[in-house]
Design a protein around this motif. Structure first.
Motif, PDB file in Angstrom:
ATOM      1  N   GLU A   1      51.657 -62.682 157.874  1.00 24.36           N
ATOM      2  CA  GLU A   1      50.651 -61.651 158.101  1.00 24.36           C
ATOM      3  C   GLU A   1      49.266 -62.275 158.224  1.00 24.36           C
ATOM      4  N   ALA A   2      48.976 -63.254 157.351  1.00 23.19           N
ATOM      5  CA  ALA A   2      47.688 -63.928 157.419  1.00 23.19           C
ATOM      6  C   ALA A   2      47.551 -64.710 158.715  1.00 23.19           C
ATOM      7  N   ALA A   3      48.645 -65.316 159.156  1.00 22.34           N
ATOM      8  CA  ALA A   3      48.614 -66.057 160.420  1.00 22.34           C
ATOM      9  C   ALA A   3      48.349 -65.124 161.589  1.00 22.34           C
ATOM     10  N   ASP A   4      48.909 -63.917 161.549  1.00 11.85           N
ATOM     11  CA  ASP A   4      48.657 -62.936 162.595  1.00 11.85           C
ATOM     12  C   ASP A   4      47.183 -62.547 162.631  1.00 11.85           C
ATOM     13  N   ARG A   5      46.601 -62.391 161.440  1.00 11.97           N
ATOM     14  CA  ARG A   5      45.174 -62.046 161.412  1.00 11.97           C
ATOM     15  C   ARG A   5      44.348 -63.202 161.956  1.00 11.97           C
ATOM     16  N   ALA A   6      44.751 -64.430 161.601  1.00 11.17           N
ATOM     17  CA  ALA A   6      44.023 -65.604 162.086  1.00 11.17           C
ATOM     18  C   ALA A   6      44.121 -65.724 163.598  1.00 11.17           C
ATOM     19  N   ALA A   7      45.202 -65.210 164.176  1.00  9.35           N
ATOM     20  CA  ALA A   7      45.378 -65.252 165.621  1.00  9.35           C
ATOM     21  C   ALA A   7      44.674 -64.083 166.314  1.00  9.35           C
ATOM     22  N   GLY A   8      43.977 -63.282 165.537  1.00  7.23           N
ATOM     23  CA  GLY A   8      43.211 -62.196 166.123  1.00  7.23           C
ATOM     24  C   GLY A   8      43.991 -60.922 166.325  1.00  7.23           C
ATOM     25  N   LYS A   9      45.168 -60.795 165.696  1.00  7.85           N
ATOM     26  CA  LYS A   9      45.991 -59.620 165.902  1.00  7.85           C
ATOM     27  C   LYS A   9      45.589 -58.457 165.005  1.00  7.85           C
ATOM     28  N   ASP A  10      44.780 -58.713 164.034  1.00 11.10           N
ATOM     29  CA  ASP A  10      44.464 -57.654 163.082  1.00 11.10           C
ATOM     30  C   ASP A  10      43.059 -57.843 162.518  1.00 11.10           C
ATOM     31  N   GLY A  11      42.078 -57.194 163.100  1.00 14.73           N
ATOM     32  CA  GLY A  11      40.735 -57.190 162.549  1.00 14.73           C
ATOM     33  C   GLY A  11      39.957 -58.470 162.776  1.00 14.73           C
ATOM     34  N   ILE A  12      38.884 -58.636 162.001  1.00 12.86           N
ATOM     35  CA  ILE A  12      37.964 -59.759 162.136  1.00 12.86           C
ATOM     36  C   ILE A  12      38.462 -60.944 161.314  1.00 12.86           C
ATOM     37  N   VAL A  13      38.441 -62.118 161.915  1.00 16.97           N
ATOM     38  CA  VAL A  13      38.843 -63.342 161.230  1.00 16.97           C
ATOM     39  C   VAL A  13      37.738 -64.369 161.395  1.00 16.97           C
ATOM     40  N   MET A  14      37.406 -65.060 160.315  1.00 15.73           N
ATOM     41  CA  MET A  14      36.355 -66.064 160.379  1.00 15.73           C
ATOM     42  C   MET A  14      36.854 -67.307 161.117  1.00 15.73           C
ATOM     43  N   SER A  15      35.976 -67.896 161.885  1.00 18.87           N
ATOM     44  CA  SER A  15      36.303 -69.139 162.585  1.00 18.87           C
ATOM     45  C   SER A  15      35.156 -70.115 162.375  1.00 18.87           C
ATOM     46  N   TYR A  16      35.504 -71.342 161.997  1.00 21.56           N
ATOM     47  CA  TYR A  16      34.478 -72.352 161.759  1.00 21.56           C
ATOM     48  C   TYR A  16      35.083 -73.723 162.035  1.00 21.56           C
ATOM     49  N   THR A  17      34.230 -74.697 162.214  1.00 29.72           N
ATOM     50  CA  THR A  17      34.675 -76.044 162.563  1.00 29.72           C
ATOM     51  C   THR A  17      35.593 -76.620 161.497  1.00 29.72           C
ATOM     52  N   GLY A  18      36.756 -77.099 161.934  1.00 26.26           N
ATOM     53  CA  GLY A  18      37.686 -77.740 161.004  1.00 26.26           C
ATOM     54  C   GLY A  18      38.527 -76.779 160.205  1.00 26.26           C
ATOM     55  N   ARG A  19      38.556 -75.499 160.609  1.00 25.55           N
ATOM     56  CA  ARG A  19      39.336 -74.524 159.861  1.00 25.55           C
ATOM     57  C   ARG A  19      40.825 -74.860 159.922  1.00 25.55           C
ATOM     58  N   THR A  20      41.482 -74.792 158.748  1.00 30.05           N
ATOM     59  CA  THR A  20      42.923 -74.974 158.638  1.00 30.05           C
ATOM     60  C   THR A  20      43.461 -73.839 157.790  1.00 30.05           C
ATOM     61  N   ALA A  21      44.625 -73.341 158.124  1.00 33.36           N
ATOM     62  CA  ALA A  21      45.219 -72.261 157.341  1.00 33.36           C
ATOM     63  C   ALA A  21      45.314 -72.686 155.877  1.00 33.36           C
ATOM     64  N   PRO A  22      44.843 -71.856 154.941  1.00 32.71           N
ATOM     65  CA  PRO A  22      44.798 -72.278 153.529  1.00 32.71           C
ATOM     66  C   PRO A  22      46.153 -72.614 152.952  1.00 32.71           C
ATOM     67  N   TRP A  23      47.216 -71.884 153.350  1.00 28.90           N
ATOM     68  CA  TRP A  23      48.529 -72.191 152.796  1.00 28.90           C
ATOM     69  C   TRP A  23      49.045 -73.544 153.272  1.00 28.90           C
ATOM     70  N   GLN A  24      48.591 -73.993 154.449  1.00 30.68           N
ATOM     71  CA  GLN A  24      48.980 -75.324 154.910  1.00 30.68           C
ATOM     72  C   GLN A  24      48.287 -76.409 154.090  1.00 30.68           C
ATOM     73  N   ILE A  25      47.040 -76.140 153.698  1.00 34.28           N
ATOM     74  CA  ILE A  25      46.320 -77.094 152.839  1.00 34.28           C
ATOM     75  C   ILE A  25      46.991 -77.172 151.474  1.00 34.28           C
ATOM     76  N   ILE A  26      47.302 -76.007 150.910  1.00 38.32           N
ATOM     77  CA  ILE A  26      47.845 -75.962 149.553  1.00 38.32           C
ATOM     78  C   ILE A  26      49.225 -76.604 149.485  1.00 38.32           C
ATOM     79  N   ARG A  27      49.996 -76.494 150.570  1.00 37.48           N
ATOM     80  CA  ARG A  27      51.314 -77.134 150.578  1.00 37.48           C
ATOM     81  C   ARG A  27      51.208 -78.652 150.428  1.00 37.48           C
ATOM     82  N   GLN A  28      50.072 -79.195 150.838  1.00 40.22           N
ATOM     83  CA  GLN A  28      49.889 -80.637 150.730  1.00 40.22           C
ATOM     84  C   GLN A  28      49.405 -81.065 149.353  1.00 40.22           C
ATOM     85  N   VAL A  29      48.917 -80.108 148.560  1.00 39.96           N
ATOM     86  CA  VAL A  29      48.389 -80.431 147.236  1.00 39.96           C
ATOM     87  C   VAL A  29      49.538 -80.534 146.246  1.00 39.96           C
ATOM     88  N   LYS A  30      49.670 -81.671 145.636  1.00 43.27           N
ATOM     89  CA  LYS A  30      50.752 -81.923 144.689  1.00 43.27           C
ATOM     90  C   LYS A  30      50.266 -81.757 143.256  1.00 43.27           C
TER      91      LYS A  30
END
Length: 662
Positions: free
Chosen positions: A19-48
Motif C-alpha cells: 500500500e505504501a509503495a502504491d502511494r509512493a508511485a502516485g496512486k493514492d494522494g500526495i507523496v513526498m519526493s526528494y533527492t536520494g529517497r528510498t522506500a523506508p522498509w527497504q532501508i530497514i531490511r538492511q539494518v541488522k
C-alpha cells in the motif's frame, strides 16, 4: 515466494508495504519526493540487530526495577531494530528529534549505502543546500520504524518547530495516513518576544512550537482525560439546593449541525427571543424542541409553537398569548408580565429547571451540568480550565498556554535542578508538556518509548507520574548523541538525570526517592548472527538474553530479572512467574549440552532458590528431556528472540534485492 508458509504478521506487513509503495508511485494522494529517497522498509531490511552489553555501573535500582525500564546508548534506528521484543507493543512514542537548526542535526553520507554504519556523521550547517533532503532521509526510516514499534492502538507525539514543520507533517501523513492524525498541538515555549522568524525586518517571534500527534489506527486509539483540579471543581455550586448536587451552567447550543434545529425560544423572565449562539447554519440547540418546551414550562407559564416570518427551519417556542409585531415580540404584552411573575416565584424556590436563564433571569438560556455526571477528568482543549465535557473528543489543532504546558526555560531550569548547570543543553522540553502527553495517550500500565531521549525528560516525566498517580508505566529511552569530547549523553546526562530522580539526589538538594530503576544497555557495533552468538562469552550471552527474551503469550510483559551472583553454575534469571532460566554455556567452543547430569543440576539449583518447577534452559544441544522443561537451542532460539526467524520477521533477513526478486 510461498505466501502460504508465511505467518499472519508478515503477510499484514507486506500488504502495508504494498500500500505504501502504491502511494509512493502516485496512486493514492500526495507523496513526498526528494533527492536520494528510498522506500523506508527497504532501508530497514538492511539494518541488522546489534549485540549489546548491560552496564551495571550505569544501571539503577534492584534487579526487578532494572528489568522494567531501559536506557539504551546507541544509534536509534539500529536500537529500535534490536528491540525486536517490543515491536508492536509500545503504547506511546513521545520524542523530540533534531530540528535541523544548523547546530543540532548530523548526517552520515555512508547511510545512503549502508544504514548499519554506527557513525553519526557531520553536523549539517544552515547553508547546506541539501539539508532538508538529508533530514528527510534521516527521519523517514526512523518514523517508519517508530510506527512498527507501536501497538495497534498506539500513538506517537513528535515535537518540532517551524523549520521542518511542513515537511514532517507531510511525512507523517504519508507514513501514518492523514485519517490517523489525532491533532496538532501548538504549545507556548516562551513568553518574551524575540525577532527570530520572518526576515530581518518586521519578523515574528517564534513563541510556540508544535507536537504532531498521530495514531497507528485512529479507530483503536483513545485520548484520555487529565486529572481534574480543585479550581475546575470550584466552578460547580448549588445555589438552588438541587438534590443532584453541585452544578455549573453550560452552553445550551451545540457548535455543529444537529437535527434539533435552530429555532427561537422566548425567555419567561424578559420575553426576549434567543437563538442558538453562532452561525445559524451550523449551531443548533442541544435538546429537542419538545424537551425545550417542557423545561420552559417548568418555570410556570404556558408555551406554544409559532411560525415566525423570518424562520424557515423550525417553529419558535413562545409564551402563550404573547403579542408579536412581525418577528419581534411585543414586550409590553400582558402575557410577558404574567410569565415573569411566575418565573420569579419559581426562581425564589429550590431545584430550578435544567434550562436556566443567567443574571437572575435577565440573561440568556444555559443548561445545568452536574458535577456528578461528568467524567472524573478533563479533556485536552485550548485553555481547557474554562470548559468541561462528558467524554474525550478529537484534539484537532489546539493551543496550550505555558501555564498548562510549561515553557523551554522551565525545562532548562528543571534539568539544572536535577543534574546541575554546565550540561550544555539549550533546548529542553518542560516536564509539564511531556507529562500531559503521557497522561493523554499512555494507559497507566503502558510502555512509553523515546528514540531521541536527549536529557531524559520523558523518563523523568514517567517516574513522577507513576509516583503521583499510582500508575506503573514503563519507559524505554534511546540516546545516540555525544559531546565534542566523545562523551555519550546517554551516560553523562540521560541516565544521570533519571538516576538522580530515582535516588532523590538532585543537584539542587535532596528530594524524595522514587521507587523505580532502569537497566542501562550499550549497543555494540557487531551485528547479531549465528557466528556472533556462538562467539559470546557467558556474561555477554546473559546480557543478550536479558534484553532480547520474550514469550509469545506475554510479548513485552515477559521480562527477565537477573539474579545476584552466587554459586549457581547455570541459573542466571527468573521471570514474573518465578520460573528459573538456566544457561549451559561457559565460553565459545566449550561443551554446551543439556544432558541428564545437567538437568539434575538445573533441578537442584531451582529447588535451592525456591523457584517454580518449570525450567527454561539454554544450550547448544539437548539429548535429555525432562518434566517441566523448556529447551532453547543456541544459537537458533537466541536469534529468534532477536528477530532472525524468517517466518516471524522479514526485516532482518531480506535485502531490497531479495524483495525485488521475490
Amino acid at each position: 515466494m510461498n505466501y502460504e508458509d508465511l505467518p499472519k504478521p508478515t503477510l499484514i506487513r507486506m500488504l502495508q508495504e504494498r500500500e505504501a509503495a502504491d502511494r509512493a508511485a502516485g496512486k493514492d494522494g500526495i507523496v513526498m519526493s526528494y533527492t536520494g529517497r528510498t522506500a523506508p522498509w527497504q532501508i530497514i531490511r538492511q539494518v541488522k540487530p546489534k549485540l549489546c552489553q548491560v552496564l551495571a555501573r550505569h544501571s539503577v535500582g534492584d534487579e526487578h526495577s532494572q528489568s522494567l525500564n531501559e536506557i539504551w546508548d546507541g544509534e536509534n534506528l539500529s536500537t529500535m531494530v534490536t528491540l525486536y521484543k517490543y515491536r508492536g507493543q509500545v503504547d506511546l512514542i513521545v520524542t523530540d528529534p533534531p530540528y535541523n537548526t544548523g547546530e543540532d542535526f548530523r548526517y552520515n553520507d555512508k547511510w545512503d549505502k549502508d544504514p548499519n554504519d554506527p557513525d553519526l556523521g557531520e553536523l549539517v550547517p544552515k547553508d547546506d543546500g541539501s539539508r532538508h533532503s538529508k533530514w528527510l532521509k534521516f527521519m523517514t526510516p526512523r518514523i517508519w520504524m517508530m510506527r512498527e514499534m507501536l501497538k495497534p492502538g498506539g500513538v506517537i507525539a513528535i515535537c518540532i518547530d517551524h523549520r521542518e514543520l511542513y515537511r514532517l507533517g507531510m511525512l507523517m501523513d504519508e507514513i501514518f495516513k492523514e485519517e490517523n492524525r489525532v491533532g496538532i498541538i501548538n504549545w507556548q515555549k516562551a513568553y518574551s518576544p524575540k525577532n527570530d522568524t520572518g526576515g530581518k525586518k518586521g519578523g515574528l517571534s517564534s513563541a510556540t512550537e508544535y507536537v504532531l500527534v498521530y495514531a497507528k489506527d485512529s479507530e483503536r486509539a483513545k485520548t484520555g482525560l487529565l486529572e481534574r483540579t480543585e479550581a475546575m471543581n470550584a466552578r460547580y455550586r448549588n445555589d438552588d439546593e438541587d438534590p443532584e448536587g453541585n452544578w455549573a451552567s453550560s452552553d445550551a447550543a451545540a457548535p455543529e449541525y444537529r437535527s434539533t434545529g435552530s429555532f427561537a425560544i422566548q425567555s419567561p423572565f424578559t420575553g426576549k427571543l434567543y437563538y442558538p449562539s453562532g452561525n445559524a447554519a451550523t449551531n443548533h440547540w442541544r435538546l429537542e424542541a419538545k424537551e425545550v418546551k417542557k423545561l420552559l414550562e417548568s418555570w410556570g407559564p404556558e408555551y406554544v409553537y409559532k411560525q415566525l416570518p423570518d424562520d424557515c427551519e423550525a417553529k419558535a417556542i413562545v409564551l402563550k398569548g404573547c403579542g408579536f409585531k412581525g418577528a419581534e415580540p411585543d414586550l409590553s404584552s400582558p402575557a410577558i408580565k404574567a410569565a415573569r411573575k411566575l418565573a420569579e416565584k419559581r426562581r425564589l424556590g429550590t431545584n430550578w429547571p435544567a434550562l436556566i436563564f443567567t443574571d437572575g433571569g435577565e440573561g440568556g438560556p444555559r443548561l445545568k451540568k452536574h458535577l456528578n455526571k461528568i467524567k472524573k477528568g478533563k479533556v485536552p482543549l485550548t485553555y481547557w480550565a474554562d470548559e468541561d465535557y462528558e467524554t474525550p473528543i478529537d484534539i484537532e489543532s489546539q493551543s496550550w498556554d505555558h501555564e498548562d504546558s510549561g515553557h523551554s526555560q522551565a525545562g532548562i531550569n528543571e534539568l539544572d535542578a536535577v543534574v546541575g548547570k554546565g550540561h550544555d543543553f539549550k533546548t529542553v522540553k518542560p516536564l509539564r508538556l511531556i507529562k500531559k502527553v503521557v497522561q493523554l495517550w499512555c494507559r497507566p500500565e503502558g510502555i512509553v518509548l523515546d528514540p531521541f531521549a536527549g536529557s531524559g525528560t520523558t523518563g523523568h516525566a514517567v517516574l513522577e507520574l507513576n509516583r503521583d498517580t499510582g500508575a506503573s508505566r514503563r519507559f524505554i529511552l534511546i540516546e545516540q548523541g555525544n559531546t565534542d569530547k566523545g562523551d555519550h549523553y546517554a551516560k553523562t546526562l540521560t541516565a544521570e538525570r533519571v538516576k538522580r530522580v530515582v535516588t532523590g539526589k538532585w543537584a539542587a538538594g535532596s528530594r524524595g526517592p522514587v521507587a523505580s530503576g532502569f537497566r542501562f544497555v550499550q549497543l555494540k557495533k557487531e551485528k547479531v548472527d549465528a557466528e556472533a552468538v556462538n562467539a559470546l562469552a557467558r556474561e555477554e550471552m546473559i546480557d543478550l538474553l536479558l534484553t532480547s527474551y520474550w514469550n509469545k503469550a506475554e510479548k513485552a510483559k515477559s521480562y527477565l530479572r537477573r539474579l545476584a551472583p552466587s554459586n549457581d553454575e547455570l541459573l542466571f534469571a527468573v521471570n514474573s512467574k518465578n520460573e528459573g532460566f538456566f544457561l549451559i554455556w561457559s565460553a565459545s567452543g566449550q561443551k554446551s549440552s543439556l544432558n541428564r547430569d545437567a538437568f539434575k543440576r538445573v533441578v537442584q539449583e531451582a529447588k535451592a532458590a525456591g523457584l517454580a518447577s518449570r525450567y527454561h534452559v539454554y544450550a547448544s544441544i539437548a539429548p535429555y528431556t525432562g518434566p517441566g522443561l523448556e529447551f532453547y537451542k543456541i544459537p537458533d532460539s537466541v536469534l529468534e528472540h532477536i528477530g532472525f526467524n524468517p517466518r516471524a520477521d522479514a526485516y532482518n533477513n531480506e535485502t531490497a534485492e531479495d524483495v525485488a526478486d521475490a
